[in-house]
Design a protein around this motif. Structure first.
Motif, PDB file in Angstrom:
ATOM      1  N   ALA A  82      44.164  35.253  39.421  1.00  9.54           N
ATOM      2  CA  ALA A  82      43.253  36.041  38.579  1.00  9.54           C
ATOM      3  C   ALA A  82      43.960  37.213  37.916  1.00  9.54           C
ATOM      4  O   ALA A  82      43.476  38.348  37.950  1.00  9.54           O
ATOM      5  N   THR A 127      42.721  40.820  35.754  1.00 12.24           N
ATOM      6  CA  THR A 127      41.303  41.035  36.035  1.00 12.24           C
ATOM      7  C   THR A 127      41.184  41.994  37.218  1.00 12.24           C
ATOM      8  O   THR A 127      42.161  42.279  37.915  1.00 12.24           O
ATOM      9  N   ASP A 128      39.964  42.456  37.465  1.00 15.21           N
ATOM     10  CA  ASP A 128      39.751  43.358  38.594  1.00 15.21           C
ATOM     11  C   ASP A 128      39.946  42.653  39.933  1.00 15.21           C
ATOM     12  O   ASP A 128      40.083  43.315  40.969  1.00 15.21           O
ATOM     13  N   ASP A 129      39.939  41.319  39.939  1.00 14.12           N
ATOM     14  CA  ASP A 129      40.104  40.547  41.168  1.00 14.12           C
ATOM     15  C   ASP A 129      41.538  40.034  41.348  1.00 14.12           C
ATOM     16  O   ASP A 129      41.783  39.168  42.193  1.00 14.12           O
ATOM     17  N   ALA A 130      42.471  40.552  40.576  1.00 13.86           N
ATOM     18  CA  ALA A 130      43.849  40.063  40.625  1.00 13.86           C
ATOM     19  C   ALA A 130      44.442  40.253  42.015  1.00 13.86           C
ATOM     20  O   ALA A 130      44.210  41.264  42.689  1.00 13.86           O
ATOM     21  N   THR A 156      45.435  45.598  36.615  1.00 12.61           N
ATOM     22  CA  THR A 156      44.841  46.417  35.556  1.00 12.61           C
ATOM     23  C   THR A 156      45.334  47.861  35.585  1.00 12.61           C
ATOM     24  O   THR A 156      45.229  48.568  34.579  1.00 12.61           O
TER      25      THR A 156
END
Length: 203
Positions: free
Chosen positions: A41, A44-47, A167
């Protein structure tokens, strides 16, 4: 090989009565190191970035955590002068049957402390030196310079990937393996001014 300590976890449920949780592990840095990186991911914030080095798998969820982790290991560079250039690979009981592996999830930037160690080894008739980097649930035991130098080389690539993946990467662009001081900062500003004179700051 990682060394671990475990603590009994008590629970009111029968299925959890014999559970255990690892509270600390010691990871040895010796010999040439290689990092295998898997990314999920990205941007994204879920990386998530999963870095596997030998028997230790580490999961990072921010560039801040990656930067602090690498900077903590880089702090040991001033203390490795007395350790061996290349030490024999350590072994342990049961290695012929199975090898212990550990997984660590770095939720936030870890705090670190670096300590030089030494001990006289009768079998070798000399004093052995090593450096320990205490970092939350993991103590990194640096046995030889080959392991340390090649690990930092691998971690530089990990840092570059983290900047692109997370991010918050644009906040951690500086190389965490580089030790800087006020002179370095002034020189960097001077070079930037020479390259772009229109950006010169007013006194």
């Amino acid at each position: 090989m990682p060394k671990t300590t475990a603590q009994k976890v008590h629970s009111s449920t029968d299925t959890d009565n014999y559970g255990a949780v690892v509270t600390h592990t010691t990871a040895t840095i010796v010999g040439r190191q290689k990092a295998v990186v898997n990314v999920h991911a990205a941007a994204t914030d879920d990386a998530q970035m999963i870095v596997t080095m030998g028997r230790l798998m580490m999961t990072f969820r921010s560039a801040a955590a990656v930067h602090a982790f690498i900077a903590g290991l880089a702090d040991a560079r001033t203390l490795i002068g007395r350790i061996d250039n290349q030490a024999p690979q350590p072994g342990g009981p049961g290695d012929d049957y199975a090898r212990a592996a550990m997984s660590v999830v770095w939720i936030a930037p870890p705090e670190t402390a670096v300590t030089p160690r030494e001990q006289y080894v009768p079998a070798r008739r000399r004093t052995m030196h090593w450096v320990e980097v205490h970092m939350g649930p993991v103590t990194w035991r640096i046995i030889d310079r080959l392991g340390y130098v090649t690990m930092l080389d691998e971690l530089r690539n990990v840092h570059r990937m983290a900047v692109a993946i997370f991010t918050d990467g644009d906040q951690y662009l500086s190389d965490p393996t580089t030790l800087t001081d006020a002179f370095d900062d002034a020189e960097r500003e001077h070079q930037e001014d020479m390259a772009a004179p229109w950006r010169r700051r007013r006194l």
